[in-house]
Motif scaffolding. Structure first.
Motif, PDB file in Angstrom:
ATOM      1  N   ARG A  61      -1.751   3.695   3.128  1.00  0.00           N
ATOM      2  CA  ARG A  61      -2.165   4.554   2.010  1.00  0.00           C
ATOM      3  C   ARG A  61      -3.354   3.910   1.319  1.00  0.00           C
ATOM      4  O   ARG A  61      -3.233   2.741   0.932  1.00  0.00           O
ATOM      5  N   PRO A  62      -4.468   4.647   1.140  1.00  0.00           N
ATOM      6  CA  PRO A  62      -4.741   5.927   1.741  1.00  0.00           C
ATOM      7  C   PRO A  62      -4.807   5.808   3.263  1.00  0.00           C
ATOM      8  O   PRO A  62      -5.058   4.722   3.801  1.00  0.00           O
ATOM      9  N   ARG A  63      -4.614   6.954   3.921  1.00  0.00           N
ATOM     10  CA  ARG A  63      -4.550   6.955   5.383  1.00  0.00           C
ATOM     11  C   ARG A  63      -5.958   6.797   5.968  1.00  0.00           C
ATOM     12  O   ARG A  63      -6.852   7.579   5.632  1.00  0.00           O
ATOM     13  N   PRO A  64      -6.186   5.802   6.822  1.00  0.00           N
ATOM     14  CA  PRO A  64      -7.524   5.638   7.430  1.00  0.00           C
ATOM     15  C   PRO A  64      -7.743   6.667   8.551  1.00  0.00           C
ATOM     16  O   PRO A  64      -6.815   7.373   8.932  1.00  0.00           O
ATOM     17  N   ALA A  65      -8.955   6.712   9.073  1.00  0.00           N
ATOM     18  CA  ALA A  65      -9.290   7.709  10.092  1.00  0.00           C
ATOM     19  C   ALA A  65      -8.728   7.345  11.463  1.00  0.00           C
ATOM     20  O   ALA A  65      -8.588   8.199  12.316  1.00  0.00           O
TER      21      ALA A  65
ATOM     22  N   PRO B 255     -19.279   4.974  -9.622  1.00  0.00           N
ATOM     23  CA  PRO B 255     -17.851   5.230  -9.766  1.00  0.00           C
ATOM     24  C   PRO B 255     -17.065   4.259  -8.902  1.00  0.00           C
ATOM     25  O   PRO B 255     -17.513   3.890  -7.807  1.00  0.00           O
ATOM     26  N   GLN B 256     -15.901   3.785  -9.400  1.00  0.00           N
ATOM     27  CA  GLN B 256     -15.094   2.818  -8.646  1.00  0.00           C
ATOM     28  C   GLN B 256     -14.564   3.460  -7.363  1.00  0.00           C
ATOM     29  O   GLN B 256     -13.987   4.537  -7.410  1.00  0.00           O
ATOM     30  N   ARG B 257     -14.804   2.816  -6.254  1.00  0.00           N
ATOM     31  CA  ARG B 257     -14.287   3.358  -4.994  1.00  0.00           C
ATOM     32  C   ARG B 257     -13.460   2.277  -4.334  1.00  0.00           C
ATOM     33  O   ARG B 257     -13.996   1.340  -3.759  1.00  0.00           O
ATOM     34  N   THR B 258     -12.140   2.411  -4.415  1.00  0.00           N
ATOM     35  CA  THR B 258     -11.302   1.333  -3.909  1.00  0.00           C
ATOM     36  C   THR B 258     -11.419   1.200  -2.391  1.00  0.00           C
ATOM     37  O   THR B 258     -11.242   0.123  -1.850  1.00  0.00           O
ATOM     38  N   HIS B 259     -11.774   2.314  -1.707  1.00  0.00           N
ATOM     39  CA  HIS B 259     -11.888   2.186  -0.255  1.00  0.00           C
ATOM     40  C   HIS B 259     -13.093   1.345   0.143  1.00  0.00           C
ATOM     41  O   HIS B 259     -13.216   0.923   1.275  1.00  0.00           O
ATOM     42  N   ASP B 260     -14.022   1.094  -0.810  1.00  0.00           N
ATOM     43  CA  ASP B 260     -15.137   0.201  -0.510  1.00  0.00           C
ATOM     44  C   ASP B 260     -14.635  -1.183  -0.125  1.00  0.00           C
ATOM     45  O   ASP B 260     -15.310  -1.936   0.558  1.00  0.00           O
ATOM     46  N   LEU B 261     -13.475  -1.542  -0.634  1.00  0.00           N
ATOM     47  CA  LEU B 261     -12.911  -2.852  -0.309  1.00  0.00           C
ATOM     48  C   LEU B 261     -11.876  -2.741   0.808  1.00  0.00           C
ATOM     49  O   LEU B 261     -11.140  -3.681   1.071  1.00  0.00           O
ATOM     50  N   GLY B 262     -11.829  -1.617   1.453  1.00  0.00           N
ATOM     51  CA  GLY B 262     -10.877  -1.443   2.555  1.00  0.00           C
ATOM     52  C   GLY B 262      -9.438  -1.492   2.075  1.00  0.00           C
ATOM     53  O   GLY B 262      -8.572  -2.059   2.734  1.00  0.00           O
ATOM     54  N   GLN B 263      -9.179  -0.857   0.922  1.00  0.00           N
ATOM     55  CA  GLN B 263      -7.838  -0.970   0.323  1.00  0.00           C
ATOM     56  C   GLN B 263      -6.877   0.071   0.896  1.00  0.00           C
ATOM     57  O   GLN B 263      -6.393   0.954   0.196  1.00  0.00           O
ATOM     58  N   ASN B 264      -6.623  -0.069   2.182  1.00  0.00           N
ATOM     59  CA  ASN B 264      -5.652   0.801   2.847  1.00  0.00           C
ATOM     60  C   ASN B 264      -4.364  -0.005   2.971  1.00  0.00           C
ATOM     61  O   ASN B 264      -4.184  -0.796   3.903  1.00  0.00           O
ATOM     62  N   ASP B 265      -3.481   0.195   2.020  1.00  0.00           N
ATOM     63  CA  ASP B 265      -2.279  -0.648   1.948  1.00  0.00           C
ATOM     64  C   ASP B 265      -1.255  -0.244   3.002  1.00  0.00           C
ATOM     65  O   ASP B 265      -1.129   0.924   3.361  1.00  0.00           O
ATOM     66  N   LEU B 266      -0.506  -1.232   3.440  1.00  0.00           N
ATOM     67  CA  LEU B 266       0.499  -1.000   4.480  1.00  0.00           C
ATOM     68  C   LEU B 266       1.799  -0.552   3.804  1.00  0.00           C
ATOM     69  O   LEU B 266       2.461  -1.352   3.142  1.00  0.00           O
ATOM     70  N   VAL B 267       2.166   0.706   3.989  1.00  0.00           N
ATOM     71  CA  VAL B 267       3.339   1.225   3.273  1.00  0.00           C
ATOM     72  C   VAL B 267       4.563   1.375   4.183  1.00  0.00           C
ATOM     73  O   VAL B 267       5.639   1.709   3.713  1.00  0.00           O
ATOM     74  N   ASP B 268       4.384   1.123   5.471  1.00  0.00           N
ATOM     75  CA  ASP B 268       5.502   1.280   6.415  1.00  0.00           C
ATOM     76  C   ASP B 268       6.262  -0.055   6.512  1.00  0.00           C
ATOM     77  O   ASP B 268       5.763  -1.039   7.059  1.00  0.00           O
ATOM     78  N   THR B 269       7.477  -0.073   5.993  1.00  0.00           N
ATOM     79  CA  THR B 269       8.202  -1.357   5.902  1.00  0.00           C
ATOM     80  C   THR B 269       8.598  -1.888   7.288  1.00  0.00           C
ATOM     81  O   THR B 269       8.747  -3.093   7.465  1.00  0.00           O
ATOM     82  N   ALA B 270       8.752  -0.989   8.269  1.00  0.00           N
ATOM     83  CA  ALA B 270       9.083  -1.464   9.621  1.00  0.00           C
ATOM     84  C   ALA B 270       7.913  -2.278  10.188  1.00  0.00           C
ATOM     85  O   ALA B 270       8.111  -3.304  10.853  1.00  0.00           O
ATOM     86  N   VAL B 271       6.700  -1.839   9.891  1.00  0.00           N
ATOM     87  CA  VAL B 271       5.524  -2.583  10.378  1.00  0.00           C
ATOM     88  C   VAL B 271       5.424  -3.922   9.640  1.00  0.00           C
ATOM     89  O   VAL B 271       5.134  -4.955  10.238  1.00  0.00           O
TER      90      VAL B 271
END
Ligand SMILES: C[S@@+](CC[C@H](N)C(=O)[O-])C[C@H]1O[C@@H](n2cnc3c(N)ncnc32)[C@H](O)[C@@H]1O
Length: 270
Positions: A183-187, A23-39
């Motif tokens: 997003r998704p939120r990492p640990a 099954p496709q697991r996008t987190h396998d590629l570390g796809q934790n996108d930066l959603v905070d525009t201030a950062v």
């Protein structure tokens, strides 16, 4: 989901049949996108006054690429996931060079440029090793795990990787980034780590390999500066202590707490 738990599968790996395909697991590629525009703004601000082209690694769907493109400078965005490449191309238009490639091997410019990356956490150390041995970038603004950023910047003790490159690079943590910024939120939380190539190295470049071997030998000795210096330099403890005092290094300081300039002085005094 922690970013580093699963070993990533390279999208360019041998094609599998549907029955074989997991099954496709996008987190396998570390796809934790930066959603905070201030950062995102802080990342852009970190490189804005450095001249030259910009190379963004791990560009994803372009959350940092789009504001970088507004700077109007030559910009190359590198991303491995082919589905993300299509989205990225649609979003940034023709002014940005979008390259479908692996950040660990993609060719980098030979002229001065700046690097930007929200790195997949599982590739942090490999990416850092790769970048530190590249000759032309002047500043790298990198999002990495909080603890990694602290260690790289020598906060609470430097690692051998940092010491090995300290004479040529300066590492600074610009800010902590809460896990809620992704997003998704990492640990774990992350940090904006800014690495500058020193305009005047603390140790001549031609001595790099020898310096790194010597630093590794010092690091391998548990204990303080005197113990390590005495063992590696084959000095008596008294001579090693005198050398540390002369070089303004606290003799009882653990090796991991020696600063970049102190390492350079110890090297020069051998
Ligand atoms: C943490 S996300 C960052 C995405 C985007 N820059 C952002 O900040 O929202 C990491 C990105 O790196 C990509 N990636 C993973 N492994 C890669 C590799 N070896 N080379 C290039 N990109 C990779 C992932 O597909 C993902 O888009």
């Amino acid at each position: 989901m922690p970013r580093s738990r699963h070993r990533p599968r390279h999208p360019n790996a041998r094609a599998r049949t549907d029955r074989e395909r997991p099954p496709q697991r996008t987190h396998d590629l570390g796809q934790n996108d930066l959603v905070d525009t201030a950062v995102v703004r802080d990342v852009v601000a970190a490189i804005i006054d450095r001249r030259g082209a910009i190379v963004e690694l791990a560009a994803g769907t372009g959350r940092i690429t789009v504001p970088l493109a507004r700077l109007g400078r030559p910009l190359t965005a590198v991303e491995l996931d082919p589905r993300r490449i299509s989205a990225l191309r649609r979003r940034v238009g023709a002014s940005v060079t979008v390259r479908h490639d692996d950040l660990l091997t993609t060719p980098l410019p030979r002229s001065p440029h700046v690097m930007v990356a929200n790195l997949p956490f599982h590739l942090t150390t490999a990416a850092l090793r790769r970048l530190l041995s590249e000759p032309a970038w002047t500043r790298a603004a990198l999002i990495v795990q909080w603890e990694v950023a602290r260690r790289r910047a020598g906060i609470g003790g430097a690692s051998l990787l940092t010491v090995s490159w300290w004479p040529w690079f300066d590492f600074a943590v610009h800010r902590r980034i809460p896990s809620t910024a992704f997003r998704p939120r990492p640990a774990v939380d992350a940090a904006l780590l800014v690495i500058d190539r020193r305009s005047i190295p603390l140790v001549p470049h031609k001595e790099r390999v020898q310096f790194q071997r010597w630093a590794a030998a010092i690091f391998a000795v548990p204990g303080d500066a005197v113990t390590a210096t005495a063992r590696v330099e084959r000095l008596t403890r008294r001579r090693a202590r005198e050398r540390c005092v002369r070089l303004e290094i606290d003799p009882s300081r653990p090796v991991s707490r020696i600063t970049a300039h102190q390492w350079a002085r110890l090297w020069e005094a051998r």
